[in-house]
Scaffold this active site. Structure first.
Site, PDB file in Angstrom:
ATOM      1  N   ASP A 200     -21.491 -16.148-122.295  1.00 42.36           N
ATOM      2  CA  ASP A 200     -21.629 -16.649-120.790  1.00 42.36           C
ATOM      3  C   ASP A 200     -22.880 -16.495-120.715  1.00 42.36           C
ATOM      4  O   ASP A 200     -23.607 -15.437-120.343  1.00 42.36           O
ATOM      5  CB  ASP A 200     -20.553 -15.703-119.898  1.00 42.36           C
ATOM      6  CG  ASP A 200     -20.768 -16.560-118.539  1.00 42.36           C
ATOM      7  OD1 ASP A 200     -21.732 -16.649-118.042  1.00 42.36           O
ATOM      8  OD2 ASP A 200     -19.638 -16.633-117.880  1.00 42.36           O
ATOM      9  N   HIS A 201     -23.586 -17.688-120.438  1.00 41.11           N
ATOM     10  CA  HIS A 201     -25.198 -17.800-120.549  1.00 41.11           C
ATOM     11  C   HIS A 201     -25.914 -16.819-119.180  1.00 41.11           C
ATOM     12  O   HIS A 201     -26.734 -16.478-119.066  1.00 41.11           O
ATOM     13  CB  HIS A 201     -25.763 -18.925-120.711  1.00 41.11           C
ATOM     14  CG  HIS A 201     -26.058 -19.822-119.454  1.00 41.11           C
ATOM     15  ND1 HIS A 201     -24.739 -20.634-119.068  1.00 41.11           N
ATOM     16  CD2 HIS A 201     -26.610 -20.074-118.443  1.00 41.11           C
ATOM     17  CE1 HIS A 201     -25.087 -21.199-118.243  1.00 41.11           C
ATOM     18  NE2 HIS A 201     -26.406 -20.908-117.629  1.00 41.11           N
ATOM     19  N   HIS A 263     -18.536 -17.917-115.312  1.00 44.36           N
ATOM     20  CA  HIS A 263     -19.872 -17.452-114.607  1.00 44.36           C
ATOM     21  C   HIS A 263     -19.678 -16.602-113.506  1.00 44.36           C
ATOM     22  O   HIS A 263     -20.525 -15.491-113.440  1.00 44.36           O
ATOM     23  CB  HIS A 263     -20.905 -18.389-114.338  1.00 44.36           C
ATOM     24  CG  HIS A 263     -21.206 -19.612-115.399  1.00 44.36           C
ATOM     25  ND1 HIS A 263     -21.269 -19.250-116.937  1.00 44.36           N
ATOM     26  CD2 HIS A 263     -21.541 -20.885-115.435  1.00 44.36           C
ATOM     27  CE1 HIS A 263     -21.544 -20.150-117.817  1.00 44.36           C
ATOM     28  NE2 HIS A 263     -21.839 -21.252-116.763  1.00 44.36           N
TER      29      HIS A 263
HETATM   30  C1  BG6 Z   1     -23.032 -24.494-117.385  1.00 44.32           C
HETATM   31  C2  BG6 Z   1     -22.076 -25.701-116.597  1.00 44.32           C
HETATM   32  O1  BG6 Z   1     -22.165 -23.755-117.903  1.00 44.32           O
HETATM   33  O2  BG6 Z   1     -23.773 -24.069-116.349  1.00 44.32           O
HETATM   34  C3  BG6 Z   1     -23.050 -26.693-116.047  1.00 44.32           C
HETATM   35  O3  BG6 Z   1     -21.302 -26.179-117.717  1.00 44.32           O
HETATM   36  C4  BG6 Z   1     -24.027 -26.105-115.168  1.00 44.32           C
HETATM   37  O4  BG6 Z   1     -22.129 -27.545-115.362  1.00 44.32           O
HETATM   38  C5  BG6 Z   1     -24.680 -24.900-115.825  1.00 44.32           C
HETATM   39  O5  BG6 Z   1     -24.657 -26.999-114.331  1.00 44.32           O
HETATM   40  C6  BG6 Z   1     -25.600 -24.096-114.551  1.00 44.32           C
HETATM   41  O6  BG6 Z   1     -26.234 -23.051-115.462  1.00 44.32           O
HETATM   42  P1  BG6 Z   1     -27.783 -22.718-114.720  1.00 44.32           P
HETATM   43  O7  BG6 Z   1     -27.875 -21.631-115.652  1.00 44.32           O
HETATM   44  O8  BG6 Z   1     -28.620 -23.773-114.503  1.00 44.32           O
HETATM   45  O9  BG6 Z   1     -27.458 -21.844-113.458  1.00 44.32           O
END
Ligand code: BG6
Length: 512
Positions: A200-201, A263
């Site tokens: 989960d980044h 997230h």
């Molecule tokens: C991804 C989603 O996991 O996270 C995208 O699939 C989203 O739809 C993105 O735009 C958002 O990531 P960050 O790091 O830009 O907040």
């Protein structure tokens, strides 16, 4: 580009942790994520001397690509997407150990070729290396890849060397409880849980990790971190971007699956968890799962605690933008939500009665993610003007992105001969204190997986517990189609139904 001083997190890592010799195999090597995030992450780890000396990168994909061409593509990806200007010396070190294997994901013989390729690397090196398999493909081939890793012996669990092979799995981890359980079963038939790293980044973001540091490295927050002092918590992840060219994916997903189930639930868990006994992976993840398990089931339907909406056309940054159903690849009658708001009740000793409001949406007024902790108002008798109480509630807000930092709203005396108050904001900004060239989430996560530290990854039961909460909502929405699907203008802060969700408890969304 001149680098800012080394970040303290990295400084600590380089002193205390070293990854063993490793071959990283990326499945889905010609995909977007590989170019945008994974190759630049490997490059920057190398730049920071955090890769082991014996590090090998193998791209794997259906498309036949000669090694040389794969290296050229990788170099181009670094040039375009790395947070640093490429340094030829750093890239040459990686390029010398970068290769490509072509094969199908359900083609058993291709996995034997991959195994032979890794054996040859080990033979040349004269020692064994750990294998880290990064599955960055569409979810439909997650299971075949895992099963073929098992069948080909690549995932073999070597006694006495528990970290010999590992697998990183990209999102989405299932699309409901049943599919997440099935995927977990497949994975567990091949890998032990400690070998599995579900990404989960958001957990790789500096500011998200900082939540734990703020909560547990400062004495002033923890005594107040409960239902006696906190009135409500608001978590916002707003995006300015629409679905762009990802319409096909998004139609199958929607906001709840794409952002909230994964997230945002991580943000909830880190905000609400009890202090873990240590920062070991299992200690932290045990506490996170306890929070998820304590959340009351969501009530759905008109009187429920969930709102959903889809963006209509509007204006963002002075430009007219299309509505969702007019975007590429979207059905005119699509019932996919691009915005969702939820009120969660965490039914435990610490949080009972404190609503956790979550909202996320595409095409909102501004890109901003934050966690706002709203404290209860002090008794206002001393400062009530003409019987009117107008002190602001103290709000501690963690700015996840952009403008990473922390702020606290305090009531202050306005200078002058009368005693009048005004809320003021006290802020800390990462960029001002530490410089802005902080590591990307994927750098930290790839390094942690190489080292075998699962703290910032999702455990199988964590994923299932979160799906358990949201699957009834997804089922209900599917059964009612567009009924109850609200709209909001692109460039706004979301639909009226989301405001109404908070108004039921005399709350309102704060302006982030
Ligand atoms: C991804 C989603 O996991 O996270 C995208 O699939 C989203 O739809 C993105 O735009 C958002 O990531 P960050 O790091 O830009 O907040």
């Amino acid at each position: 580009m001149a680098d800012s001083p080394r970040h303290p997190f990295l400084h600590g890592l380089s002193k205390h942790r070293g990854a063993p010799p490793t071959v990283v195999v990326i499945f889905g090597a010609s995909g977007d994520l590989t170019a945008r995030k994974l190759i630049p992450a490997v490059y920057n780890l190398s730049h920071d001397n955090l890769l082991p000396a014996d590090f090998f990168l193998v791209g794997y994909g259906r498309k036949p690509i000669p090694d040389e061409e794969f290296r050229t593509l990788a170099a181009a990806a670094i040039k375009e997407f790395s947070r640093r200007e490429p340094d030829a010396g750093v890239w040459d070190r990686i390029a010398a150990h970068t290769s490509y294997v072509a094969g199908g994901y359900d083609e058993r013989a291709a996995f034997d070729r991959l195994a032979a390729h890794i054996d040859a690397i080990e033979k040349r090196l004269g020692r064994e290396v750990q294998r880290l398999f990064y599955i960055s493909t569409p979810p439909s081939v997650f299971a075949p890849i895992v099963l073929n890793l098992g069948a080909s012996g690549l995932a073999a669990k070597h006694p006495g060397r528990p970290h010999h092979s590992k697998v990183i799995i990209e999102k989405p981890f299932g699309r409901d409880l049943a599919s997440a359980r099935a995927l977990n079963e497949t994975i567990r038939s091949v890998f032990a849980e400690h070998q599995v790293f579900r990404i989960d980044h958001y957990l790789g973001k500096e500011t998200v990790q900082d939540l734990l540091v703020q909560r547990f490295a400062n004495a002033i927050f923890e005594p107040l971190w409960n239902r006696n002092f906190i009135d409500s918590v608001q978590i916002t992840v707003a995006e300015e971007a629409g679905v762009g060219s990802r319409g096909g994916y998004y139609e199958q997903s929607g906001c709840l699956r794409d952002m909230i189930q994964n997230h945002m639930m991580q943000l909830v868990a880190l905000t609400a968890m009890e202090p873990p006994v240590s920062l070991e992976a299992e200690a932290v993840r045990d506490e996170k799962v306890k929070v998820l398990k304590a959340i009351s089931p969501l009530t759905i339907g008109p009187e429920g605690n969930v709102a959903r909406a889809q963006y209509a056309g509007g204006m963002i940054g002075g430009k007219t933008v299309k509505g969702y159903v007019d975007e590429e690849g979207i059905a005119a009658q699509s019932a996919t939500e691009t915005y969702a708001a939820i009120r969660l009740s965490i039914n435990n000793w610490r949080w009972q009665g404190v609503p956790f409001y979550l909202r996320s949406g595409k095409r909102m007024a501004r890109r901003v993610s934050e966690i706002a902790i709203n404290f209860k108002c002090p008794p206002g008798t001393l400062f009530a003007e003409g019987g009117r109480f107008d002190l602001a509630a103290n709000t501690l807000s963690f700015q996840i992105q952009p403008d990473e930092g922390l702020s606290l709203i305090l009531n202050t005396k306005i200078p002058g001969l009368e005693t009048r108050t005004q809320p003021v904001k006290m802020s800390f900004r990462y960029a001002t204190t530490f410089g802005s060239n902080t590591p990307e989430a994927y750098e930290r996560l790839v390094l942690d997986a190489m080292i075998g530290d699962g703290t910032l990854f999702i455990r199988g039961d964590e994923a299932e517990t979160s799906w358990k909460l949201y699957t009834p909502v997804l089922d209900y929405w599917r059964s009612v189609g567009r009924e109850g699907l609200d709209t909001y203008a692109a460039g706004s802060w979301g639909p009226a139904s989301s405001d109404a969700l908070l108004a039921k408890r005399n709350h309102a969304w704060r302006q982030p």
